[in-house]
Design a protein around this motif. Structure first.
Motif, PDB file in Angstrom:
ATOM      1  N   ASP A 248       3.244  -0.433   4.350  1.00  0.00           N
ATOM      2  CA  ASP A 248       2.028  -0.719   4.925  1.00  0.00           C
ATOM      3  C   ASP A 248       1.573  -1.975   3.880  1.00  0.00           C
ATOM      4  O   ASP A 248       1.178  -1.936   2.659  1.00  0.00           O
ATOM      5  CB  ASP A 248       1.224   0.553   4.743  1.00  0.00           C
ATOM      6  CG  ASP A 248       1.509   1.540   5.950  1.00  0.00           C
ATOM      7  OD1 ASP A 248       2.007   1.019   6.686  1.00  0.00           O
ATOM      8  OD2 ASP A 248       1.393   2.801   5.646  1.00  0.00           O
TER       9      ASP A 248
ATOM     10  N   LEU B 126      -4.888  -2.988   7.155  1.00  0.00           N
ATOM     11  CA  LEU B 126      -3.403  -2.447   6.861  1.00  0.00           C
ATOM     12  C   LEU B 126      -2.655  -2.700   8.278  1.00  0.00           C
ATOM     13  O   LEU B 126      -3.232  -2.772   9.403  1.00  0.00           O
ATOM     14  CB  LEU B 126      -3.255  -1.039   6.893  1.00  0.00           C
ATOM     15  CG  LEU B 126      -3.885  -0.337   5.426  1.00  0.00           C
ATOM     16  CD1 LEU B 126      -3.703   1.068   5.556  1.00  0.00           C
ATOM     17  CD2 LEU B 126      -3.041  -0.753   4.155  1.00  0.00           C
TER      18      LEU B 126
ATOM     19  N   HIS C 168       0.957  -1.209   0.012  1.00  0.00           N
ATOM     20  CA  HIS C 168       0.112  -0.150   0.084  1.00  0.00           C
ATOM     21  C   HIS C 168       0.908   1.121  -0.092  1.00  0.00           C
ATOM     22  O   HIS C 168       0.597   2.139  -0.694  1.00  0.00           O
ATOM     23  CB  HIS C 168      -0.792  -0.030   1.370  1.00  0.00           C
ATOM     24  CG  HIS C 168      -1.771   0.988   1.297  1.00  0.00           C
ATOM     25  ND1 HIS C 168      -3.081   1.272   0.281  1.00  0.00           N
ATOM     26  CD2 HIS C 168      -2.161   2.088   2.043  1.00  0.00           C
ATOM     27  CE1 HIS C 168      -3.690   2.316   0.753  1.00  0.00           C
ATOM     28  NE2 HIS C 168      -3.071   2.872   1.746  1.00  0.00           N
TER      29      HIS C 168
ATOM     30  N   ARG D 190      -1.452  -4.441   2.726  1.00  0.00           N
ATOM     31  CA  ARG D 190      -2.994  -4.269   2.966  1.00  0.00           C
ATOM     32  C   ARG D 190      -3.600  -5.654   2.384  1.00  0.00           C
ATOM     33  O   ARG D 190      -3.272  -6.177   1.132  1.00  0.00           O
ATOM     34  CB  ARG D 190      -3.417  -3.119   1.964  1.00  0.00           C
ATOM     35  CG  ARG D 190      -5.030  -3.026   1.851  1.00  0.00           C
ATOM     36  CD  ARG D 190      -5.151  -1.684   0.793  1.00  0.00           C
ATOM     37  NE  ARG D 190      -5.020  -2.358  -0.503  1.00  0.00           N
ATOM     38  CZ  ARG D 190      -4.284  -2.101  -1.435  1.00  0.00           C
ATOM     39  NH1 ARG D 190      -3.408  -1.098  -1.250  1.00  0.00           N
ATOM     40  NH2 ARG D 190      -4.165  -2.716  -2.751  1.00  0.00           N
TER      41      ARG D 190
END
Length: 601
Positions: free
Chosen positions: A47, A54, A35, A49
């Motif tokens: 991050d 997340l 992400h 996801r």
């Protein structure tokens, strides 16, 4: 049989969004999309996801294998990866209160790339201050747009609402039955989408505008209670709250009266509201159609705020103002809105309300401000103190006035009412305003032509049946609408179950007996087989999800919507058809890419 872990698969041990403080120390395998990526030199943060949420995945030389650390430096946004490692608590100063997983991070020991992604045409990650790309661009790249958490949340809520519909109606004895998609063209107020038959050249199916006739036939067949999450199609101009294909909660039941349907659907609305976290205090208030039009100028009034329309015909009887006098002498009325404290509105704000009135069909909007020294404004300068008192105007109030026949003033004042509530920032008396509107007229008249107010199968009120031939516009129907915050969620009625009465209604709409037989013969034949009294409703699923999520458009609650030009930008539909495909259907075009001109027409 052993229980199935709904999150665990052959590749991952669990999904991301449920990681919490109590999972610290657990070894897991997680999979998802990149992400956001932040390379701080010695450390790399990603991050990660998936549908559930997340989590921050951290890569560092002290805990990540060297080969995996090198691979991590080469991953890009929206790449798909598999990571193995340990859930760890974040230091207190690094906790993220705005993330459900903000107490933890995932320390990656090993990374396995699963799929590379080209540079995204539109960003999936956005900082809070970033604006969304243009909607047309987002629709062209819908696969990326659908990765946004807002849209995934909308569609997840839609799933839960549909599931609750099925559970609720099943508990109340309804059977889910599918009706045909390829069907017969029947006039229901919009153009049909037509589908040519290859087997029967020159003949066409129609895509259903609703399952209306089929669900009535199911009642005649003895199924007693039916429902369907029905796909429907209408070839009409689009708006933010319309799509050419849409989903409705379709319900029908036998041996019922209006009260039965209203009680069931009120309960369904309350159950859906519970799922969505929306307040729905039952029972819902009710207004007849005539009452709603008189008080609010609309059959779907927004009752979150108090602002009824007043009849000031008598109060202004002595006002020497030509516009008012001429309209009243022609049989019209003087009606308007009293906005408490509205005299504070600026001239520009009042001009904006005048623009709303003109857009709704009025030549203008009369207004009067009541100040300490009397009334002012285009109408105010003609008002004497006794007129202002009769209108109920207090110091600081604003009157917005329209004069003329109700067919003009009602929609004008309804539009001005909604706009004035926003402009004047009127306080809301409730945040979630539910309403049943009942007793709709069976017919409406426009330019001397009758058409069905809802559809031509609405049972007339027993007291009004004798007016069908002599004065059809006065015939009330056993029809009802469910309204939420000024939006019609659904329409329904008790249906006509007597074939001869159905013929009378269709004749009133101008159909000949031959046309009635051609278009509705199969329904009339079914009714003649012995039909129970029956009725139901259709609720707009897309509209319910839109309003419950506060989305600005239906396109935000449909996975693959059409544009306002009825185009599917992601898949590129509609498209021209090859000449050989048209030949197989026995068709040709007068012009266009596959056309033959006029030859053979």
């Amino acid at each position: 049989m052993a229980s199935i872990d709904i999150e665990k698969t052959g590749l991952r041990t669990r999904m991301i969004g449920g990681l919490r403080r109590e999972d610290a120390g657990a070894t897991e395998r997680l999979a998802g999309w990149v992400h956001r990526r932040r390379d701080l030199g010695g450390l790399l943060f990603v991050d990660l996801r998936d549908r559930s949420g997340l989590v921050q995945a951290s890569f560092g030389p002290d805990w990540t294998e060297a080969e995996s650390l090198d691979a991590a430096r080469g991953i890009g946004h929206e790449d798909v990866i598999l990571v193995e490692g340990e859930v760890a608590l974040r230091p207190d100063g690094a906790r993220k209160d705005d993330m459900a997983t903000g107490d933890v991070e995932f320390r990656v020991t090993r990374l396995t790339p699963l799929a590379d992604a080209r540079t995204p045409e539109i960003p999936v990650y956005r900082a809070p201050e970033d604006e969304l790309p243009a909607e047309e661009l987002r629709l062209q790249h819908r696969v990326l747009d659908l990765r946004r958490s807002e849209l995934q949340s909308n569609l997840a809520l839609r799933h839960r609402l549909v599931l609750e519909v099925r559970n609720y109606l099943d508990r109340h004895g309804f059977l889910e039955i599918e009706t045909p998609i390829l069907t017969k063209a029947t006039p229901e107020g919009a153009r049909d989408y037509l589908v040519p038959s290859r087997v029967h050249k020159g003949e066409f199916y129609a895509l259903p505008q609703s399952p209306q006739i089929y669900k009535q036939i199911l009642m005649v067949a003895g199924f007693d209670r039916y429902f369907q999450i029905a796909r429907c199609f209408r070839d009409e101009d689009l708006r933010a709250d319309r799509q050419p294909e849409f989903t409705q909660i379709d319900v029908e039941a036998s041996f019922v009266e209006v009260e039965d349907v209203l009680v069931w659907i009120t309960g369904l609305a309350a159950s859906l509201s519970d799922v969505a976290g929306v307040d729905a205090p039952v029972p819902f208030p009710r207004l007849t159609w005539a009452e709603a039009m008189e008080r609010y100028g609309s059959d779907r009034p927004d009752l979150r705020f108090e602002l009824p329309i007043d009849d000031w015909t008598e109060a202004t009887a002595g006002v020497e103002f030509r516009i008012i006098r001429s309209e009243v002498e022609a049989g019209g009325r003087v009606r308007g809105l009293r906005i408490e404290g509205g005299a504070r509105l600026s001239r520009r704000e009042i001009e904006a309300l005048e623009g709303v009135a003109k857009a709704a069909g009025a030549p203008g909007l009369l207004w009067a401000k009541h100040g300490d020294d009397g009334t002012s404004g285009p109408l105010g300068k003609f008002l004497e103190p006794e007129h202002a008192a009769a209108m109920g105007l207090g110091v600081g109030d604003l009157a917005l006035v329209a004069a003329g026949p109700d067919r003009l003033t009602s929609p004008v004042l309804a539009a001005v009412r909604d706009a004035a509530a926003r402009v004047a920032e009127l306080p809301r008396v409730r945040e979630h305003a539910w309403l049943w509107v009942t007793d709709f007229p069976v017919f409406e008249e426009e330019h001397g032509v009758l058409y069905a107010s809802h559809h031509p199968f609405v049972m007339p009120h027993p007291d009004d049946v004798d007016l069908l031939e002599s004065d059809p516009v006065r015939v009330r129907g056993t029809a009802y609408d469910l309204v939420y915050n000024g939006t019609e969620f659904g329409s329904g009625s008790i249906r006509i179950h007597e074939p001869e009465l159905q013929r009378r209604v269709l004749r009133a709409l101008g159909l000949t007996d031959e046309e009635i037989e051609e278009k509705f013969g199969f329904l009339l034949n079914a009714l003649a087989a012995g039909a129970p009294p029956h009725g139901g409703i259709a609720l707009g699923m897309d509209r319910i999800v839109q309003r419950f999520t506060g989305s600005p458009s239906l396109r935000d609650v449909i996975a693959f919507p059409k544009t306002t030009a009825a185009r599917a930008l992601y898949e590129g539909a509609p498209t021209p058809v090859a000449a050989e495909d048209l030949d197989a259907l026995g068709l040709w075009l007068r012009d266009g890419p596959a056309g033959r001109g006029e030859e053979g027409a």
